[in-house]
Scaffold this motif. Structure first.
Motif, PDB file in Angstrom:
ATOM      1  N   SER A  69      -0.225   5.188  -4.513  1.00 26.78           N
ATOM      2  CA  SER A  69      -0.327   3.889  -3.855  1.00 26.78           C
ATOM      3  C   SER A  69       0.047   3.962  -2.369  1.00 26.78           C
ATOM      4  O   SER A  69      -0.062   2.972  -1.659  1.00 26.78           O
ATOM      5  CB  SER A  69       0.534   2.827  -4.561  1.00 26.78           C
ATOM      6  N   GLY A 129       1.516  -3.909   5.450  1.00 22.59           N
ATOM      7  CA  GLY A 129       0.768  -4.496   4.354  1.00 22.59           C
ATOM      8  C   GLY A 129       1.401  -5.796   3.887  1.00 22.59           C
ATOM      9  O   GLY A 129       0.734  -6.828   3.755  1.00 22.59           O
ATOM     10  N   ALA A 130       2.707  -5.744   3.661  1.00 24.50           N
ATOM     11  CA  ALA A 130       3.403  -6.937   3.183  1.00 24.50           C
ATOM     12  C   ALA A 130       3.303  -8.076   4.213  1.00 24.50           C
ATOM     13  O   ALA A 130       3.176  -9.247   3.853  1.00 24.50           O
ATOM     14  CB  ALA A 130       4.865  -6.611   2.905  1.00 24.50           C
ATOM     15  N   GLU A 133      -0.008  -9.576   3.783  1.00 18.02           N
ATOM     16  CA  GLU A 133      -0.013 -10.447   2.594  1.00 18.02           C
ATOM     17  C   GLU A 133       0.560 -11.816   2.943  1.00 18.02           C
ATOM     18  O   GLU A 133       0.007 -12.852   2.595  1.00 18.02           O
ATOM     19  CB  GLU A 133       0.865  -9.849   1.489  1.00 18.02           C
ATOM     20  N   THR A 163       5.455  -6.391  -3.490  1.00 18.47           N
ATOM     21  CA  THR A 163       5.351  -7.214  -2.283  1.00 18.47           C
ATOM     22  C   THR A 163       4.520  -8.475  -2.523  1.00 18.47           C
ATOM     23  O   THR A 163       4.704  -9.470  -1.823  1.00 18.47           O
ATOM     24  CB  THR A 163       4.702  -6.425  -1.127  1.00 18.47           C
ATOM     25  N   ASP A 234      -5.414  -7.590  -2.262  1.00 16.07           N
ATOM     26  CA  ASP A 234      -4.470  -6.632  -1.698  1.00 16.07           C
ATOM     27  C   ASP A 234      -5.239  -5.331  -1.469  1.00 16.07           C
ATOM     28  O   ASP A 234      -5.505  -4.576  -2.403  1.00 16.07           O
ATOM     29  CB  ASP A 234      -3.305  -6.428  -2.677  1.00 16.07           C
ATOM     30  N   ALA A 236      -4.392  -2.694   0.261  1.00 10.94           N
ATOM     31  CA  ALA A 236      -3.608  -1.526   0.663  1.00 10.94           C
ATOM     32  C   ALA A 236      -4.262  -0.258   0.127  1.00 10.94           C
ATOM     33  O   ALA A 236      -4.214   0.792   0.753  1.00 10.94           O
ATOM     34  CB  ALA A 236      -2.179  -1.645   0.153  1.00 10.94           C
ATOM     35  N   ASN A 237      -4.854  -0.367  -1.054  1.00 11.76           N
ATOM     36  CA  ASN A 237      -5.475   0.800  -1.688  1.00 11.76           C
ATOM     37  C   ASN A 237      -6.985   0.806  -1.502  1.00 11.76           C
ATOM     38  O   ASN A 237      -7.743   0.961  -2.447  1.00 11.76           O
ATOM     39  CB  ASN A 237      -5.133   0.809  -3.182  1.00 11.76           C
ATOM     40  N   ASN A 258      -4.277  -1.750   4.852  1.00 14.35           N
ATOM     41  CA  ASN A 258      -3.178  -0.990   5.449  1.00 14.35           C
ATOM     42  C   ASN A 258      -3.798   0.108   6.314  1.00 14.35           C
ATOM     43  O   ASN A 258      -4.273   1.109   5.776  1.00 14.35           O
ATOM     44  CB  ASN A 258      -2.318  -0.346   4.365  1.00 14.35           C
ATOM     45  N   HIS A 260      -2.206   2.064   8.037  1.00 17.65           N
ATOM     46  CA  HIS A 260      -1.329   3.213   7.841  1.00 17.65           C
ATOM     47  C   HIS A 260      -1.437   3.792   6.437  1.00 17.65           C
ATOM     48  O   HIS A 260      -0.552   4.487   5.988  1.00 17.65           O
ATOM     49  CB  HIS A 260       0.117   2.836   8.177  1.00 17.65           C
ATOM     50  N   LYS A 261      -2.474   3.502   5.729  1.00 22.64           N
ATOM     51  CA  LYS A 261      -2.759   4.241   4.495  1.00 22.64           C
ATOM     52  C   LYS A 261      -4.193   4.742   4.632  1.00 22.64           C
ATOM     53  O   LYS A 261      -4.436   5.872   5.003  1.00 22.64           O
ATOM     54  CB  LYS A 261      -2.602   3.345   3.261  1.00 22.64           C
TER      55      LYS A 261
HETATM   56  C1  LIG Z   1       1.706  -0.091   0.226  1.00 23.22           C
HETATM   57  C2  LIG Z   1       1.288  -1.281  -0.503  1.00 23.22           C
HETATM   58  C3  LIG Z   1       1.649  -2.562  -0.061  1.00 23.22           C
HETATM   59  C4  LIG Z   1       2.620  -2.827   1.076  1.00 23.22           C
HETATM   60  O1  LIG Z   1       2.311  -2.237   2.297  1.00 23.22           O
HETATM   61  P1  LIG Z   1       3.463  -2.047   3.404  1.00 23.22           P
HETATM   62  O2  LIG Z   1       2.751  -1.620   4.629  1.00 23.22           O
HETATM   63  O3  LIG Z   1       4.387  -1.013   2.861  1.00 23.22           O
HETATM   64  O4  LIG Z   1       4.155  -3.361   3.575  1.00 23.22           O
HETATM   65  C5  LIG Z   1       1.152  -3.644  -0.751  1.00 23.22           C
HETATM   66  N1  LIG Z   1       0.369  -3.486  -1.832  1.00 23.22           N
HETATM   67  C6  LIG Z   1       0.011  -2.265  -2.302  1.00 23.22           C
HETATM   68  C7  LIG Z   1      -0.875  -2.158  -3.499  1.00 23.22           C
HETATM   69  C8  LIG Z   1       0.468  -1.116  -1.654  1.00 23.22           C
HETATM   70  O5  LIG Z   1       0.128   0.082  -2.126  1.00 23.22           O
END
Ligand SMILES: *Cc1c(COP(=O)(O)O)cnc(C)c1O
Length: 473
Positions: A69, A129-130, A133, A163, A234, A236-237, A258, A260-261
């Motif tokens: 994640s 990410g948070a 959100e 989060t 969400d 992030a992924n 994100n 940064h992901k």
């Molecule tokens: C990493 C992640 C977040 C939060 O991202 P941050 O940048 O750490 O605040 C939210 N949801 C999922 C599914 C994530 O993997």
């Protein structure tokens, strides 16, 4: 390891209190008289100290980093170089006229992110990410306030990242949790049973935190929209789906990414991130200000957004992160799709190789990550997932995310990313097989791992109950 203060050896560094410096221009009450107490070491000693410190750390440049994640892909170093170009080192208070290059970069990054998400408008301002959100949930809240509907609840599946409920709650909503079905997906009946006129939105992650694609997402979208509710994605992924599908096609109204992901900007250790938020047309007027726009001639910051929730971060967000993400996107071009393809392929490869040795709670094709469990090892050999994670460190692999998602006991969430080649994946499989065998043959050894790292097994209970946070000689 000694601290840099203990290493002070009298070698001359630069003496900031040197009387020869001309400090006459400073008022005398602000001029320091005594020693400042900085360590005094030569350059080589300083370099050795910090090299030693960094060697104690683990990073992707050192080994495999399948932290589920978190998408710990390789972050190309050229992005750092580009972000440090002199032209980007500009004060955010400059007039738009004098910041055209930086504004153009942000505008074009917005266009690229709109393309991958399918959304209609976007803000780059949130710094995580948070944070994205929360920005998205504030937009949803303000939207319903503006159209005069009182909706107080947000539905969140039990597999969600922690989060999600935190962001919704902080934005003033009540949380309604729903159970996943036996395929690890949103249970439609459970969803229908909590629907009502007071439901503002559902927050979903797709692929979800089990790495499974929510097959019924279109139906969920239909059900939610018929209820007058919105869908939050969400993202992030996002690494699993680039170029294959997008949240708009799945029926979502708000999405955060994100950078940064998925978009290869460094993260971890609380460093700067970026969590852009995309929205559909009807939510456009609620975005935080400034919104970066282009009138055909000039790029500019628009502060005049009708229902804006206000600003969620100073200026335009973490600009250097945006430069790195834009560089990555330009470098990848259509290969972004290939990155997703390889991320998914790598995850499925590992899953198939490991499922003989560890239990796989949801035996489905996975997306960018998958979840296995150490329950067998725990019950048969008394070796917990935490012990297994520690043992991986002896094999020069970063442990996966453990004990998450909460719906799987002894969970290990593994995300290899597209960065790794088959040799690295095979080495990891070997390591995991060796650990599974050692759980049976030498369980005591597992309980005391790691044995080769600079810091060995930590007494976590004492660390939590009696934290020793102050350095003393
Ligand atoms: C990493 C992640 C977040 C939060 O991202 P941050 O940048 O750490 O605040 C939210 N949801 C999922 C599914 C994530 O993997």
């Amino acid at each position: 390891m000694k601290t840099i203060f203990e290493k002070t050896n009298g070698n001359d560094g630069i003496n900031l209190t040197d009387k020869k410096l001309n400090l006459d221009f400073l008022p005398s009450e602000f001029v320091r008289n005594g020693e400042i107490g900085l360590p005094q070491l030569g350059e080589l000693d300083v370099m050795r100290h910090y090299k030693e410190l960094s060697d104690r750390n683990f990073c992707i440049e050192k080994g495999f980093y399948p932290l589920g994640s978190c998408t710990m892909k390789y972050n190309p170093k050229v992005n750092e170089l580009l972000a440090s170009l002199e032209g980007f080192n500009i004060h955010p208070s400059f007039d738009d006229d004098m910041a055209q290059g930086s504004l153009e970069l942000m505008y074009k990054l917005q266009q690229a992110l709109l393309e991958v998400t399918g959304m209609d408008a976007i803000t780059l301002q949130p710094s995580a990410g948070a944070h994205g959100e929360m920005t998205g949930m504030m937009i949803i809240k303000k939207y319903f306030d503006t159209i005069g509907e009182k909706r107080t609840k947000v539905i969140i599946p039990d597999s969600a990242h922690g989060t999600n409920p935190a962001s919704a709650k902080m934005s003033g909503f009540d949380i309604v949790e729903i159970k996943s079905n036996d395929k690890g997906q949103v249970d439609i009946e459970a969803l229908k049973s909590v629907l009502g006129p007071d439901v503002a939105a559902i927050m979903m992650t797709n692929p979800n935190t089990l790495g499974i694609f929510e097959e019924q997402v279109e139906e969920i979208s239909k059900i939610m929209h018929e209820n007058g509710s919105l869908l939050y994605y969400d993202g992030a992924n996002f690494n699993a789906i680039m170029g294959y599908t997008n949240p708009k096609l799945m029926g979502f109204d708000v999405v955060h990414l994100n950078l940064h992901k998925t978009f290869a900007t460094p993260h971890g250790g609380g460093g700067p991130g970026a969590g852009p938020v995309g929205v559909v047309e009807k939510l456009k007027d609620f975005l935080p200000t400034p919104v970066i726009e282009f009138d055909g001639k000039k790029y500019y910051r628009n502060y005049d957004v009708k229902h804006s929730i206000g600003s969620v971060k100073d200026f335009c967000g973490n600009f250097s992160v945006l430069v790195k993400a834009y560089a990555y996107i330009l470098m990848m071009g259509k290969n972004l799709k290939k990155a997703s393809e390889n991320a998914v392929l790598n995850a499925n490869y590992l899953k198939e190789k490991l499922k003989k040795y560890y239990d796989l709670p949801y035996d489905e094709p996975c997306m960018h990550e998958f979840v296995i469990t150490g329950e067998r090892q725990k019950h048969e050999n008394g070796v917990s997932t935490l012990n297994i994670a520690k043992a991986m460190m002896d094999g020069n692999a970063h442990p996966p995310t453990v004990y998450f998602p909460l719906i799987v006991h002894e969970a290990m969430m593994i995300e290899p990313t597209e960065s790794e080649n088959k040799e690295v994946l095979d080495e990891f499989v070997e390591l995991m097989i060796k650990i599974a065998n050692e759980c049976k043959t030498e369980p005591e050894k597992m309980l005391t791992a790691p044995h080769t790292t600079p810091v060995k097994k930590i007494d976590e209970v004492t660390a939590a109950r009696h934290p020793d946070l102050k350095y003393t000689d």
